[in-house]
Design a protein around this motif. Sequence first.
Motif, PDB file in Angstrom:
ATOM      1  N   SER A  35     -37.241 -45.667 -51.422  1.00  0.00           N
ATOM      2  CA  SER A  35     -38.595 -46.215 -51.351  1.00  0.00           C
ATOM      3  C   SER A  35     -38.543 -47.707 -51.035  1.00  0.00           C
ATOM      4  CB  SER A  35     -39.331 -45.987 -52.672  1.00  0.00           C
ATOM      5  OG  SER A  35     -38.982 -46.972 -53.613  1.00  0.00           O
ATOM      6  N   ILE A  36     -39.521 -48.141 -50.281  1.00  0.00           N
ATOM      7  CA  ILE A  36     -39.593 -49.550 -49.899  1.00  0.00           C
ATOM      8  C   ILE A  36     -39.797 -50.418 -51.128  1.00  0.00           C
ATOM      9  CG2 ILE A  36     -40.973 -51.205 -48.583  1.00  0.00           C
ATOM     10  CD1 ILE A  36     -41.315 -49.128 -46.464  1.00  0.00           C
ATOM     11  N   GLN A  37     -40.504 -49.891 -52.104  1.00  0.00           N
ATOM     12  CA  GLN A  37     -40.687 -50.617 -53.360  1.00  0.00           C
ATOM     13  C   GLN A  37     -39.335 -50.920 -54.003  1.00  0.00           C
ATOM     14  OE1 GLN A  37     -43.847 -51.612 -55.022  1.00  0.00           O
ATOM     15  NE2 GLN A  37     -42.158 -52.896 -55.740  1.00  0.00           N
ATOM     16  N   ALA A  38     -38.482 -49.908 -54.077  1.00  0.00           N
ATOM     17  CA  ALA A  38     -37.170 -50.088 -54.699  1.00  0.00           C
ATOM     18  C   ALA A  38     -36.322 -51.078 -53.908  1.00  0.00           C
ATOM     19  CB  ALA A  38     -36.456 -48.739 -54.816  1.00  0.00           C
ATOM     20  N   ILE A  39     -36.417 -51.010 -52.583  1.00  0.00           N
ATOM     21  CA  ILE A  39     -35.672 -51.950 -51.739  1.00  0.00           C
ATOM     22  C   ILE A  39     -36.176 -53.368 -51.984  1.00  0.00           C
ATOM     23  CG2 ILE A  39     -35.245 -52.655 -49.348  1.00  0.00           C
ATOM     24  CD1 ILE A  39     -35.406 -49.644 -48.605  1.00  0.00           C
ATOM     25  N   ALA A  40     -37.508 -53.517 -52.048  1.00  0.00           N
ATOM     26  CA  ALA A  40     -38.091 -54.834 -52.292  1.00  0.00           C
ATOM     27  C   ALA A  40     -37.654 -55.383 -53.650  1.00  0.00           C
ATOM     28  CB  ALA A  40     -39.613 -54.745 -52.221  1.00  0.00           C
ATOM     29  N   ASP A  41     -37.712 -54.539 -54.668  1.00  0.00           N
ATOM     30  CA  ASP A  41     -37.291 -54.959 -56.005  1.00  0.00           C
ATOM     31  C   ASP A  41     -35.851 -55.449 -55.977  1.00  0.00           C
ATOM     32  OD1 ASP A  41     -39.759 -54.258 -56.904  1.00  0.00           O
ATOM     33  OD2 ASP A  41     -39.142 -52.404 -57.893  1.00  0.00           O
ATOM     34  N   ARG A  42     -34.984 -54.665 -55.327  1.00  0.00           N
ATOM     35  CA  ARG A  42     -33.575 -55.021 -55.295  1.00  0.00           C
ATOM     36  C   ARG A  42     -33.342 -56.316 -54.510  1.00  0.00           C
ATOM     37  NH1 ARG A  42     -28.648 -52.160 -56.100  1.00  0.00           N
ATOM     38  NH2 ARG A  42     -29.730 -50.188 -56.411  1.00  0.00           N
ATOM     39  N   ALA A  43     -34.183 -56.534 -53.494  1.00  0.00           N
ATOM     40  CA  ALA A  43     -34.045 -57.754 -52.692  1.00  0.00           C
ATOM     41  C   ALA A  43     -34.750 -58.934 -53.352  1.00  0.00           C
ATOM     42  CB  ALA A  43     -34.604 -57.522 -51.290  1.00  0.00           C
ATOM     43  N   ALA A  68     -44.652 -56.173 -49.556  1.00  0.00           N
ATOM     44  CA  ALA A  68     -45.251 -56.487 -48.248  1.00  0.00           C
ATOM     45  C   ALA A  68     -44.302 -57.291 -47.370  1.00  0.00           C
ATOM     46  CB  ALA A  68     -46.563 -57.231 -48.433  1.00  0.00           C
ATOM     47  N   ASN A  69     -43.409 -58.043 -48.002  1.00  0.00           N
ATOM     48  CA  ASN A  69     -42.493 -58.872 -47.212  1.00  0.00           C
ATOM     49  C   ASN A  69     -41.505 -58.032 -46.412  1.00  0.00           C
ATOM     50  OD1 ASN A  69     -43.815 -60.684 -48.905  1.00  0.00           O
ATOM     51  ND2 ASN A  69     -42.084 -62.097 -48.867  1.00  0.00           N
ATOM     52  N   ILE A  70     -41.219 -56.855 -46.941  1.00  0.00           N
ATOM     53  CA  ILE A  70     -40.336 -55.961 -46.184  1.00  0.00           C
ATOM     54  C   ILE A  70     -40.999 -55.618 -44.855  1.00  0.00           C
ATOM     55  CG2 ILE A  70     -39.049 -53.793 -46.234  1.00  0.00           C
ATOM     56  CD1 ILE A  70     -38.280 -55.660 -48.502  1.00  0.00           C
ATOM     57  N   HIS A  71     -42.290 -55.325 -44.947  1.00  0.00           N
ATOM     58  CA  HIS A  71     -43.018 -54.958 -43.722  1.00  0.00           C
ATOM     59  C   HIS A  71     -43.247 -56.158 -42.810  1.00  0.00           C
ATOM     60  CE1 HIS A  71     -44.093 -51.236 -45.965  1.00  0.00           C
ATOM     61  NE2 HIS A  71     -43.969 -50.729 -44.759  1.00  0.00           N
ATOM     62  N   TYR A 109     -40.865 -58.275 -42.124  1.00  0.00           N
ATOM     63  CA  TYR A 109     -39.640 -58.398 -41.327  1.00  0.00           C
ATOM     64  C   TYR A 109     -39.295 -57.120 -40.548  1.00  0.00           C
ATOM     65  CZ  TYR A 109     -38.721 -62.796 -43.697  1.00  0.00           C
ATOM     66  OH  TYR A 109     -38.811 -64.079 -44.159  1.00  0.00           O
ATOM     67  N   PHE A 110     -39.730 -55.986 -41.087  1.00  0.00           N
ATOM     68  CA  PHE A 110     -39.431 -54.714 -40.415  1.00  0.00           C
ATOM     69  C   PHE A 110     -40.706 -53.893 -40.302  1.00  0.00           C
ATOM     70  CE2 PHE A 110     -35.515 -56.139 -42.377  1.00  0.00           C
ATOM     71  CZ  PHE A 110     -34.588 -55.986 -41.360  1.00  0.00           C
ATOM     72  N   GLN A 111     -41.005 -53.514 -39.098  1.00  0.00           N
ATOM     73  CA  GLN A 111     -42.245 -52.809 -38.800  1.00  0.00           C
ATOM     74  C   GLN A 111     -42.506 -51.642 -39.748  1.00  0.00           C
ATOM     75  OE1 GLN A 111     -42.310 -51.157 -34.878  1.00  0.00           O
ATOM     76  NE2 GLN A 111     -44.540 -50.919 -34.820  1.00  0.00           N
ATOM     77  N   ASN A 112     -41.509 -50.809 -39.942  1.00  0.00           N
ATOM     78  CA  ASN A 112     -41.665 -49.675 -40.851  1.00  0.00           C
ATOM     79  C   ASN A 112     -40.302 -49.238 -41.377  1.00  0.00           C
ATOM     80  OD1 ASN A 112     -40.490 -48.190 -38.750  1.00  0.00           O
ATOM     81  ND2 ASN A 112     -42.511 -47.848 -37.844  1.00  0.00           N
TER      82      ASN A 112
END
Lengths: 215, 215
Positions: B38-46, B51-54, B56-59
């Motif tokens: 999940s993008i949430q988990a990736i964001a948390d880990r980063a 929203a910042n993930i999106h 830098y990366f479209q999807n």
Amino acid sequence: MTEPSKKYRTGKIRERNVEQILAAAEHEFVLHGFKGASIQAIADRAGLPKANIHYYFQNKLTLYNAVLENIIDLWNSLLDEMSEDDDPALVLEALIRKKVELSYTHPRASKIFAMEIIQGAPRLKDYIRSDLRQWLRERTRVIDSWMAQGKMNRVDPTHLIFLIWSSTQHYADFDAQVLTLLNQAEYEAEDIEHISRTLSNIILKGCGLKPAVSD
Amino acid sequence: MTEPSKKYRTGKIRERNVEQILAAAEHEFVLHGFKGASIQAIADRAGLPKANIHYYFQNKLTLYNAVLENIIDLWNSLLDEMSEDDDPALVLEALIRKKVELSYTHPRASKIFAMEIIQGAPRLKDYIRSDLRQWLRERTRVIDSWMAQGKMNRVDPTHLIFLIWSSTQHYADFDAQVLTLLNQAEYEAEDIEHISRTLSNIILKGCGLKPAVSD
DNA sequence: GTCTATACATTGATAGAC
DNA sequence: GTCTATCAATGTATAGAC
């Protein structure tokens, strides 16, 4: 009997549905992993409404564990015996052949097992620590004995087992890569024969053994 | 310069965030696969808002492809050359050693690659069909030449490559199983040395070659 | 370039009519 | 034993204030 008109006896319906669900689940878990697989997709593949999955399996983890258990049963049923009095060449050759055949007949079982371990084996640590370690210990003991008897070269028995394990399982887990590189749609019986022989020849010779079946 | 007070120049911030996101994504994709991560988990880990993930990366697919591309670059940078004039023992031994070291230094890259192929290589078919097939073709041609020159035994070159591939990668992909069975927390430098040597000894000897570094 | 708020779809799981 | 309807939670992705 209260339902004499039904097409299947009550127990039979359950048995058939459970089987279909497990088969569908196996497919979906290979395609998307435990977390990525959806019950909806499993239900669709099994040709049942989503709620029926929950009727037979309490939740997703229960279903996944049932799939894993099937796989472990399959594994255990094929982990044959070997003794220090046996001929190493025959035993190792049979082991390689059996594993390659298993890759051919049960590719999805191998893949789910592989994905589970790649992801850190969160649900298989216990199995590895108990059953698998015990199995490995028995084999390495026999191989050690073969080396002490001068029947074969001295190699680390554990890593020899890993070598057999990995090289044979590769043909199941990485079939998409192997088949694409070989430019084939699927494995044929003769591929299995050729793979078994090639692996046996190299690995046995590498241990100072003479393959019983050579080419 | 419009932002002279910032800790990092504009390009540097981007670079650092992209790197953190890619690293976090690598972890999550290993743990849960493409669909399960999940993008949430990736964001948390980063350590960033989702929203910042999106930004830098479209999807999710774009992010995943970026991770895959990193891995392929790593692969390509380490796929060394070999020529028909070389000594097979030296070349194969170096190949085995390099692959084992790669398993040790970049286990997650190996795992994501493996999971992708296990799931049918939906996003890597093109790479396999072009780059990888080309790479394999060049190696098998050289190995064929070595055999024609009588430098080594006749074995199927393709399956020899598969054997080296699978047995070395096993230590990265299945590290959870290997380490549990070895009763270790992680690999040590000497493990890598021992594994490389054991594999080299068996495989080279299996091809009628004498290992340059023996034990 | 950052981050809160939110839209909208899908998820796992359950309730309850049949 | 089957299946529709529905729940809360979580998913991806975006809008828009800062």
